[in-house]
Design an enzyme around this catalytic site. Structure first.
Site, PDB file in Angstrom:
ATOM      1  N   LYS A 127       0.843  -1.209   0.000  1.00  0.00           N
ATOM      2  CA  LYS A 127       0.000   0.000   0.000  1.00  0.00           C
ATOM      3  C   LYS A 127       0.868   1.245   0.000  1.00  0.00           C
ATOM      4  CE  LYS A 127      -2.246   1.007   3.886  1.00  0.00           C
ATOM      5  NZ  LYS A 127      -3.317   1.046   4.917  1.00  0.00           N
ATOM      6  N   LYS A 139      -7.429  -5.757  -2.675  1.00  0.00           N
ATOM      7  CA  LYS A 139      -8.069  -4.908  -1.682  1.00  0.00           C
ATOM      8  C   LYS A 139      -8.571  -3.646  -2.376  1.00  0.00           C
ATOM      9  CE  LYS A 139      -7.681  -3.367   3.059  1.00  0.00           C
ATOM     10  NZ  LYS A 139      -6.791  -3.105   4.206  1.00  0.00           N
ATOM     11  N   GLU A 183     -15.168  -8.018   5.496  1.00  0.00           N
ATOM     12  CA  GLU A 183     -14.657  -7.097   6.517  1.00  0.00           C
ATOM     13  C   GLU A 183     -15.799  -6.360   7.209  1.00  0.00           C
ATOM     14  OE1 GLU A 183     -11.131  -4.532   5.690  1.00  0.00           O
ATOM     15  OE2 GLU A 183     -12.561  -2.901   5.961  1.00  0.00           O
ATOM     16  N   GLU A 217      -7.458  -6.688  11.431  1.00  0.00           N
ATOM     17  CA  GLU A 217      -6.904  -5.700  10.507  1.00  0.00           C
ATOM     18  C   GLU A 217      -6.805  -4.329  11.174  1.00  0.00           C
ATOM     19  OE1 GLU A 217      -9.163  -5.626   6.809  1.00  0.00           O
ATOM     20  OE2 GLU A 217     -10.196  -7.427   7.469  1.00  0.00           O
ATOM     21  N   SER A 218      -5.749  -3.597  10.843  1.00  0.00           N
ATOM     22  CA  SER A 218      -5.539  -2.198  11.238  1.00  0.00           C
ATOM     23  C   SER A 218      -5.084  -2.048  12.696  1.00  0.00           C
ATOM     24  CB  SER A 218      -6.793  -1.340  11.033  1.00  0.00           C
ATOM     25  OG  SER A 218      -7.163  -1.296   9.675  1.00  0.00           O
TER      26      SER A 218
END
Length: 274
Positions: free
Chosen positions: A64, A124, A173, A231-232
């Site tokens: 990313k 993604k 998600e 995630e994150s």
């Protein structure tokens, strides 16, 4: 834009326009012809849900360059070299941002990366239309992201079925408990046991703050945690250990790795690898 909800709404609105343009530029029948020439996708589900030992959990490493909240994350951005570094450091799968306007990604990153590494690749992006599922498969993706906040239940249902028909894994998600409850009965084992994973995004869509507690609270509601991906906001070895202790099987990490001068060393540090 006054809130992150507006950011998400704007991204989805932009995506609708992009999809309309792509349908004209590359008709669906052309995508189907490309897909007919391709081999079976790599098994993203198995790579992410397998027993991670000796690591504490499996790693989906993200390629990313930028994001709306952080801006440009990595100036010296070479997606293939980054993917090769991830593979060499022991990542189990890759996530590749393909949104151009907001994340400075490109769809053709997927083929380039797949040609260079053997790991399965997740596209993604903000997938809101069946056309994008075909597009993902034709581009070489092994899995796609479906964001519950962007989709009605019926849309999510239809996209999951189509993805399964194309042998793609879905990472579904969610960002909060209400959406978790909305998708829980469908994600686990739908439409087949080995095609859907459940991603818990620790980022609050209203404030963009992250809280690992989002995953930890969700884990208590999930019987089969082998499909669970956090995630994150995963930044330290302690974060990994907390999630592993809760039975989380995999993590998706992007910004923490993208900001590191030595990706391999960062992965070794996070996962306590020699």
């Amino acid at each position: 834009m006054t809130s992150s909800e507006n950011i998400l709404d704007q991204i989805v609105q932009t995506k609708r326009g992009e999809v309309a343009q792509r349908k004209v530029a590359t008709p669906l029948e052309q995508l189907k012809e490309i897909i007919a020439t391709l081999g079976r996708p790599r098994n993203f589900f198995q790579a992410v849900s397998k027993d991670p030992a000796p690591k504490p959990m499996n790693l989906i490493a993200e390629v990313k360059k930028a994001s709306p909240s952080a801006g440009v994350i990595r100036e010296d951005f070479d997606p293939v070299k980054i993917a090769q570094a991830y593979a060499a450091a022991g990542a189990d799968a890759l996530s590749v941002l393909t949104d151009e306007k907001y994340f400075q990604g490109r769809l053709d990153f997927i083929h380039a990366i797949r040609d260079a590494v053997k790991l399965p690749v997740l596209r993604k992006d903000f997938i809101i239309d069946p056309y994008q599922v075909y597009e993902s498969r034709a581009a070489g993706a092994d899995a796609i992201l479906l964001i519950a906040e962007c989709l009605e239940a019926s849309e999510l249902f239809d996209l999951q079925i189509l993805a399964t028909e194309l042998n793609l894994t879905c990472l579904i998600e969610v960002h909060d408990a209400s959406n978790l409850m909305r998708v829980l009965d469908r994600v686990i084992g739908f439409p087949h046991r080995s095609y859907s994973l459940l991603g818990i995004n620790n980022r609050d869509l209203r404030t963009f703050k992250t809280d690992l507690g989002t995953t930890l609270r969700a884990a208590d509601m999930i019987e089969d945690r082998s499909v669970l991906v956090s995630e994150s906001g995963i930044n330290t070895r302690q974060d990994i250990q907390r999630l592993a202790a809760a039975g989380v099987r995999a993590v998706l990490i992007g910004e923490t790795l993208m900001r590191s001068d030595d990706i391999s060393a960062k992965i070794r540090d996070l996962f306590v690898m020699p």
